[in-house]
Design a protein around this motif. Structure first.
Motif, PDB file in Angstrom:
ATOM      1  N   TYR A  32       1.045  50.649  14.972  1.00  0.00           N
ATOM      2  CA  TYR A  32       0.502  51.912  14.483  1.00  0.00           C
ATOM      3  C   TYR A  32       1.143  53.120  15.152  1.00  0.00           C
ATOM      4  CZ  TYR A  32      -3.221  48.704  13.067  1.00  0.00           C
ATOM      5  OH  TYR A  32      -3.916  47.666  12.532  1.00  0.00           O
ATOM      6  N   LEU A  35      -3.924  55.316  14.802  1.00  0.00           N
ATOM      7  CA  LEU A  35      -4.858  54.211  14.615  1.00  0.00           C
ATOM      8  C   LEU A  35      -5.632  54.387  13.316  1.00  0.00           C
ATOM      9  CD1 LEU A  35      -6.274  53.757  18.229  1.00  0.00           C
ATOM     10  CD2 LEU A  35      -4.475  52.461  17.081  1.00  0.00           C
ATOM     11  N   PRO A  36      -5.797  53.311  12.568  1.00  0.00           N
ATOM     12  CA  PRO A  36      -6.552  53.402  11.320  1.00  0.00           C
ATOM     13  C   PRO A  36      -8.047  53.542  11.605  1.00  0.00           C
ATOM     14  CG  PRO A  36      -5.949  51.135  11.758  1.00  0.00           C
ATOM     15  CD  PRO A  36      -5.297  51.962  12.825  1.00  0.00           C
ATOM     16  N   SER A  37      -8.774  54.051  10.641  1.00  0.00           N
ATOM     17  CA  SER A  37     -10.230  54.110  10.797  1.00  0.00           C
ATOM     18  C   SER A  37     -10.803  52.714  10.602  1.00  0.00           C
ATOM     19  CB  SER A  37     -10.836  55.099   9.803  1.00  0.00           C
ATOM     20  OG  SER A  37     -10.536  54.694   8.489  1.00  0.00           O
ATOM     21  N   GLY A  38     -11.956  52.508  11.155  1.00  0.00           N
ATOM     22  CA  GLY A  38     -12.597  51.202  11.016  1.00  0.00           C
ATOM     23  C   GLY A  38     -12.229  50.270  12.154  1.00  0.00           C
ATOM     24  N   LEU A  40     -10.419  47.616  14.424  1.00  0.00           N
ATOM     25  CA  LEU A  40      -9.027  47.345  14.784  1.00  0.00           C
ATOM     26  C   LEU A  40      -8.836  45.847  14.984  1.00  0.00           C
ATOM     27  CD1 LEU A  40      -8.539  50.214  17.368  1.00  0.00           C
ATOM     28  CD2 LEU A  40      -7.441  50.027  15.142  1.00  0.00           C
ATOM     29  N   SER A  46       0.550  50.349  19.606  1.00  0.00           N
ATOM     30  CA  SER A  46       0.382  51.744  19.232  1.00  0.00           C
ATOM     31  C   SER A  46       1.463  52.595  19.889  1.00  0.00           C
ATOM     32  CB  SER A  46      -1.000  52.227  19.691  1.00  0.00           C
ATOM     33  OG  SER A  46      -1.175  53.590  19.403  1.00  0.00           O
TER      34      SER A  46
END
Length: 138
Positions: A32, A35-38, A40, A46
């Motif tokens: 990433y 960072l994506p939502s929700g 991990l 990262s």
């Protein structure tokens, strides 16, 4: 000094990590920039902070980029994180990445810091790499 090559360097690093089969063996596609939502994944990579210094010389404009790539896991042991961190180093150390702008002169591993996070429930390894770039467009 030019910061103009920074985005090209980041894109090349991101692509190299995302396309490497050894990295994918440990984290799948969990590499990433943001960072994506929700929720991990239990182990991911990262892209992190960067510090850039001028490396201009008589031949042209350049910069030294010191940047961090983090390997993060919710697993209590360091083993899986260290394997993934090793794969990151294998991909990037002395890599001949082609940049969309400028030229990568060198890319070297500098240091790593492994630590417990989340009150000991997880682990994080911050890898610091140093890239020397030249800007052919300056």
């Amino acid at each position: 000094m030019s910061y103009a090559v920074s985005a090209a360097l980041q894109s090349a690093v991101f692509a190299a990590l995302g396309e490497d089969s050894a990295v994918a063996q440990f984290v799948g596609d969990a590499v990433y920039d943001a960072l994506p939502s929700g929720a991990l994944p239990s182990l991911y990579i990262s892209l992190g902070p960067e510090t850039v210094r001028s490396a201009d010389d008589m031949t042209g404009t350049g910069a030294t980029h010191r940047f961090v790539i983090s390997v993060v896991t919710e697993v209590p042991g360091f083993h899986a994180a260290k394997q993934a961190a090793g794969a990151v180093c294998d991909v990037l150390h002395d890599a001949g990445l082609v940049l969309g702008r400028g030229r990568l002169v060198s890319l070297q591993f500098d240091r790593a810091r492994a630590q417990r996070i989340d009150k000991g429930a997880g682990r994080r390894i911050d890898l610091t790499l140093v890239a020397r770039v030249e800007d052919a467009d300056s």
